[in-house]
Design a protein around this motif. Structure first.
Motif, PDB file in Angstrom:
ATOM      1  N   GLY A 152       0.851  -2.223   0.354  1.00 54.72           N
ATOM      2  CA  GLY A 152       0.023  -0.060  -0.135  1.00 54.72           C
ATOM      3  C   GLY A 152       0.912   1.578   0.033  1.00 54.72           C
ATOM      4  N   GLN A 153       1.916   1.133   1.418  1.00 48.47           N
ATOM      5  CA  GLN A 153       2.821   2.375   0.230  1.00 48.47           C
ATOM      6  C   GLN A 153       3.501   2.102  -0.594  1.00 48.47           C
ATOM      7  OE1 GLN A 153       7.194   1.353   2.812  1.00 48.47           O
ATOM      8  NE2 GLN A 153       6.416   3.600   3.471  1.00 48.47           N
ATOM      9  N   ALA A 154       3.503   1.225  -1.116  1.00 45.19           N
ATOM     10  CA  ALA A 154       4.493   1.251  -2.357  1.00 45.19           C
ATOM     11  C   ALA A 154       3.164   2.258  -3.479  1.00 45.19           C
ATOM     12  CB  ALA A 154       5.031   0.013  -2.715  1.00 45.19           C
ATOM     13  N   ALA A 155       2.297   1.921  -3.225  1.00 41.16           N
ATOM     14  CA  ALA A 155       1.362   2.915  -4.367  1.00 41.16           C
ATOM     15  C   ALA A 155       1.059   3.712  -4.514  1.00 41.16           C
ATOM     16  CB  ALA A 155       0.438   1.586  -4.210  1.00 41.16           C
ATOM     17  N   LEU A 156       1.645   4.289  -3.144  1.00 46.52           N
ATOM     18  CA  LEU A 156       1.587   5.754  -2.537  1.00 46.52           C
ATOM     19  C   LEU A 156       2.682   6.468  -3.222  1.00 46.52           C
ATOM     20  CD1 LEU A 156      -0.834   5.632   0.682  1.00 46.52           C
ATOM     21  CD2 LEU A 156      -1.769   6.506  -1.335  1.00 46.52           C
ATOM     22  N   GLU A 157       3.424   6.076  -2.910  1.00 43.45           N
ATOM     23  CA  GLU A 157       4.861   6.333  -3.258  1.00 43.45           C
ATOM     24  C   GLU A 157       4.630   6.701  -4.977  1.00 43.45           C
ATOM     25  OE1 GLU A 157       7.655   7.282  -1.791  1.00 43.45           O
ATOM     26  OE2 GLU A 157       5.689   7.331  -0.847  1.00 43.45           O
ATOM     27  N   LEU A 158       4.454   6.130  -6.043  1.00 41.71           N
ATOM     28  CA  LEU A 158       4.307   6.005  -7.024  1.00 41.71           C
ATOM     29  C   LEU A 158       3.397   6.536  -7.460  1.00 41.71           C
ATOM     30  CD1 LEU A 158       4.350   2.914  -9.129  1.00 41.71           C
ATOM     31  CD2 LEU A 158       6.221   4.495  -8.505  1.00 41.71           C
ATOM     32  N   ALA A 159       1.798   7.095  -7.231  1.00 40.32           N
ATOM     33  CA  ALA A 159       0.927   7.880  -6.976  1.00 40.32           C
ATOM     34  C   ALA A 159       2.002   9.789  -6.825  1.00 40.32           C
ATOM     35  CB  ALA A 159      -0.531   7.930  -6.216  1.00 40.32           C
ATOM     36  N   ARG A 160       2.403   9.451  -5.396  1.00 37.41           N
ATOM     37  CA  ARG A 160       2.891  10.832  -5.127  1.00 37.41           C
ATOM     38  C   ARG A 160       4.248  11.469  -5.743  1.00 37.41           C
ATOM     39  NH1 ARG A 160       3.604   7.992   0.341  1.00 37.41           N
ATOM     40  NH2 ARG A 160       2.482   9.595   1.837  1.00 37.41           N
ATOM     41  N   GLU A 161       4.520  10.401  -7.209  1.00 40.73           N
ATOM     42  CA  GLU A 161       5.439  10.988  -7.343  1.00 40.73           C
ATOM     43  C   GLU A 161       4.686  11.402  -9.369  1.00 40.73           C
ATOM     44  OE1 GLU A 161       8.987   8.483  -7.894  1.00 40.73           O
ATOM     45  OE2 GLU A 161       8.098   7.470 -10.001  1.00 40.73           O
ATOM     46  N   GLY A 162       3.730  11.345  -9.236  1.00 35.95           N
ATOM     47  CA  GLY A 162       2.805  11.303  -9.949  1.00 35.95           C
ATOM     48  C   GLY A 162       3.106  10.718 -11.693  1.00 35.95           C
ATOM     49  N   ALA A 163       2.929   8.989 -11.040  1.00 31.80           N
ATOM     50  CA  ALA A 163       3.018   8.096 -12.057  1.00 31.80           C
ATOM     51  C   ALA A 163       1.778   8.277 -13.156  1.00 31.80           C
ATOM     52  CB  ALA A 163       2.527   6.870 -11.418  1.00 31.80           C
ATOM     53  N   PRO A 164       1.177   8.133 -14.603  1.00 32.56           N
ATOM     54  CA  PRO A 164       1.010   8.091 -14.897  1.00 32.56           C
ATOM     55  C   PRO A 164      -0.737   7.070 -14.728  1.00 32.56           C
ATOM     56  CG  PRO A 164       2.615   7.559 -15.919  1.00 32.56           C
ATOM     57  CD  PRO A 164       2.840   7.350 -15.210  1.00 32.56           C
ATOM     58  N   VAL A 165      -1.130   6.810 -13.899  1.00 33.94           N
ATOM     59  CA  VAL A 165      -1.749   6.152 -13.984  1.00 33.94           C
ATOM     60  C   VAL A 165      -3.629   6.546 -13.115  1.00 33.94           C
ATOM     61  CG1 VAL A 165      -0.135   4.352 -12.859  1.00 33.94           C
ATOM     62  CG2 VAL A 165      -1.302   5.840 -10.786  1.00 33.94           C
ATOM     63  N   ALA A 166      -4.528   5.663 -13.200  1.00 34.03           N
ATOM     64  CA  ALA A 166      -5.601   6.539 -13.143  1.00 34.03           C
ATOM     65  C   ALA A 166      -5.838   6.610 -11.628  1.00 34.03           C
ATOM     66  CB  ALA A 166      -7.142   5.868 -14.807  1.00 34.03           C
ATOM     67  N   ALA A 167      -5.694   5.445 -11.447  1.00 36.77           N
ATOM     68  CA  ALA A 167      -6.225   5.068  -9.204  1.00 36.77           C
ATOM     69  C   ALA A 167      -4.721   4.688  -9.189  1.00 36.77           C
ATOM     70  CB  ALA A 167      -7.886   4.647  -9.604  1.00 36.77           C
ATOM     71  N   VAL A 168      -5.679   4.504  -7.495  1.00 42.75           N
ATOM     72  CA  VAL A 168      -4.622   3.907  -6.636  1.00 42.75           C
ATOM     73  C   VAL A 168      -5.199   4.105  -5.450  1.00 42.75           C
ATOM     74  CG1 VAL A 168      -2.180   4.073  -5.265  1.00 42.75           C
ATOM     75  CG2 VAL A 168      -2.162   5.037  -7.641  1.00 42.75           C
ATOM     76  N   ARG A 187      -6.307   9.386  -8.720  1.00 43.08           N
ATOM     77  CA  ARG A 187      -7.610   9.607  -7.925  1.00 43.08           C
ATOM     78  C   ARG A 187      -6.980   8.111  -6.898  1.00 43.08           C
ATOM     79  NH1 ARG A 187     -13.130   9.975  -9.681  1.00 43.08           N
ATOM     80  NH2 ARG A 187     -12.977  10.003  -7.574  1.00 43.08           N
ATOM     81  N   ILE A 188      -6.922   9.057  -4.932  1.00 40.17           N
ATOM     82  CA  ILE A 188      -6.603   7.717  -4.501  1.00 40.17           C
ATOM     83  C   ILE A 188      -7.532   7.349  -3.614  1.00 40.17           C
ATOM     84  CG2 ILE A 188      -4.590   8.082  -2.368  1.00 40.17           C
ATOM     85  CD1 ILE A 188      -3.310   9.828  -3.759  1.00 40.17           C
ATOM     86  N   LEU A 189      -7.488   6.045  -3.256  1.00 39.51           N
ATOM     87  CA  LEU A 189      -8.485   5.806  -2.009  1.00 39.51           C
ATOM     88  C   LEU A 189      -6.859   4.911  -0.666  1.00 39.51           C
ATOM     89  CD1 LEU A 189     -11.460   4.640  -1.219  1.00 39.51           C
ATOM     90  CD2 LEU A 189     -10.677   2.433  -2.362  1.00 39.51           C
ATOM     91  N   VAL A 190      -7.322   5.201   0.263  1.00 45.61           N
ATOM     92  CA  VAL A 190      -7.054   4.817   1.584  1.00 45.61           C
ATOM     93  C   VAL A 190      -7.971   3.554   2.301  1.00 45.61           C
ATOM     94  CG1 VAL A 190      -5.782   5.110   3.285  1.00 45.61           C
ATOM     95  CG2 VAL A 190      -4.841   6.050   1.097  1.00 45.61           C
ATOM     96  N   CYS A 191      -7.426   2.738   2.504  1.00 47.60           N
ATOM     97  CA  CYS A 191      -8.859   1.766   3.311  1.00 47.60           C
ATOM     98  C   CYS A 191      -7.787   0.851   4.393  1.00 47.60           C
ATOM     99  CB  CYS A 191      -9.590   0.465   2.718  1.00 47.60           C
ATOM    100  SG  CYS A 191     -10.435   1.162   1.144  1.00 47.60           S
ATOM    101  N   HIS A 192      -8.094   1.882   5.780  1.00 49.54           N
ATOM    102  CA  HIS A 192      -7.006   1.469   6.407  1.00 49.54           C
ATOM    103  C   HIS A 192      -7.883   1.016   8.110  1.00 49.54           C
ATOM    104  CE1 HIS A 192      -4.614   2.890   9.745  1.00 49.54           C
ATOM    105  NE2 HIS A 192      -5.889   4.105  10.352  1.00 49.54           N
ATOM    106  N   GLY A 193      -7.180   0.352   8.934  1.00 51.69           N
ATOM    107  CA  GLY A 193      -8.251   0.006   9.997  1.00 51.69           C
ATOM    108  C   GLY A 193      -7.528   0.509  11.572  1.00 51.69           C
ATOM    109  N   ASP A 194      -8.962   2.182  11.692  1.00 51.40           N
ATOM    110  CA  ASP A 194      -8.491   2.686  12.747  1.00 51.40           C
ATOM    111  C   ASP A 194      -7.837   2.474  14.643  1.00 51.40           C
ATOM    112  OD1 ASP A 194      -8.733   5.547  13.734  1.00 51.40           O
ATOM    113  OD2 ASP A 194     -10.078   4.621  14.982  1.00 51.40           O
ATOM    114  N   ALA A 195      -7.540   0.760  14.125  1.00 49.44           N
ATOM    115  CA  ALA A 195      -6.785  -0.044  15.691  1.00 49.44           C
ATOM    116  C   ALA A 195      -5.530  -0.726  14.834  1.00 49.44           C
ATOM    117  CB  ALA A 195      -7.743  -0.817  16.190  1.00 49.44           C
TER     118      ALA A 195
END
Length: 234
Positions: A119-135, A156-164
């Protein structure tokens, strides 16, 4: 379940093997699947086949070029590829290039998902502007050494996170929100009350930080499919 199609690629002299799940018929999009710190696992492989059944061409990335022998071994492997932020992202880009070079990927829209470290890896590519539609990140780590710059994030970014999740405390969550707002990103954040790290993995384990949660697993996957439907209709 059919057999995965192996695809060999390379980064900085390390031979890597992706695992491809193909749908019946023409794919809707190509999806890069970043696995957990343990690299590909049965739980991640099951998700790749779910994507194929939903009409997507999916490839599980290879972080290390090998399967860690234990969690401690995986931590060593992960520290090696994350020695510097740029080195880490270079390994991630190699996987993205391997996906888009697959037969049949062609002009398909590209999407990225990941689990835990993935999940971190996916967000890293989004952060640098990878030409993808969604992460989409599932119980992913939210910290980074290279925060997104304003105007850089196009996915577009979706993060699904466990609050605990003890590995991703609320301070890290709030910092991520602030980072995404500063970058001007289009982001959704789903937080599941009482849910720990690793909530999509039903395999038993003795790590007190992780626990499977069937409801969060279902709801997060449905949220991802819904977002993918939306971005592919645009």
């Amino acid at each position: 379940m059919s057999a995965f199609e192996p695809v060999i690629y390379e980064d900085a002299g390390t031979s890597l093997t992706g695992h491809v799940a193909r749908p019946d018929g023409q794919p809707r999009a190509a999806v890069l699947v970043f696995p957990t710190i343990m690299n590909s696992t049965p739980a991640v492989e099951a998700k790749a086949w779910e994507l194929a059944e939903a009409g997507y061409l999916a490839m599980i990335a290879d972080f290390y070029g090998k399967t860690p022998s234990s969690f401690d071994d995986a931590r060593v492997c992960a520290s090696e590829i994350r020695e510097t932020p740029e080195q880490y992202r270079q390994r991630l880009r190699a996987s993205l290039r391997a996906l888009v070079s697959l037969d049949g990927a062609g002009e398909l829209p590209v999407l990225i998902i990941g689990f835990c470290m993935g999940g971190q890896a996916a967000l890293e590519l989004a952060r640098e502007g990878a030409p993808v539609a969604a992460v989409a990140s599932f119980h992913g780590l939210l910290n980074t050494d290279m925060p997104a710059e304003p105007g850089k994030v196009s996915a577009r970014i979706l993060v699904c996170h466990g609050d605990a999740d003890p590995m991703v405390p609320r301070q890290q969550v709030l910092k991520f929100w602030e980072e995404m707002d500063h970058a001007g990103a289009d982001w959704h954040f789903h937080s599941y009350a009482g849910v720990k790290h690793g909530f999509t993995n039903p395999a038993p384990n003795d790590n007190p930080a992780t626990d499977y949660d069937a409801s969060a697993d279902r709801q997060s996957w449905a949220a991802m499919l819904s977002l993918f439907d939306e971005v592919l209709e645009d």
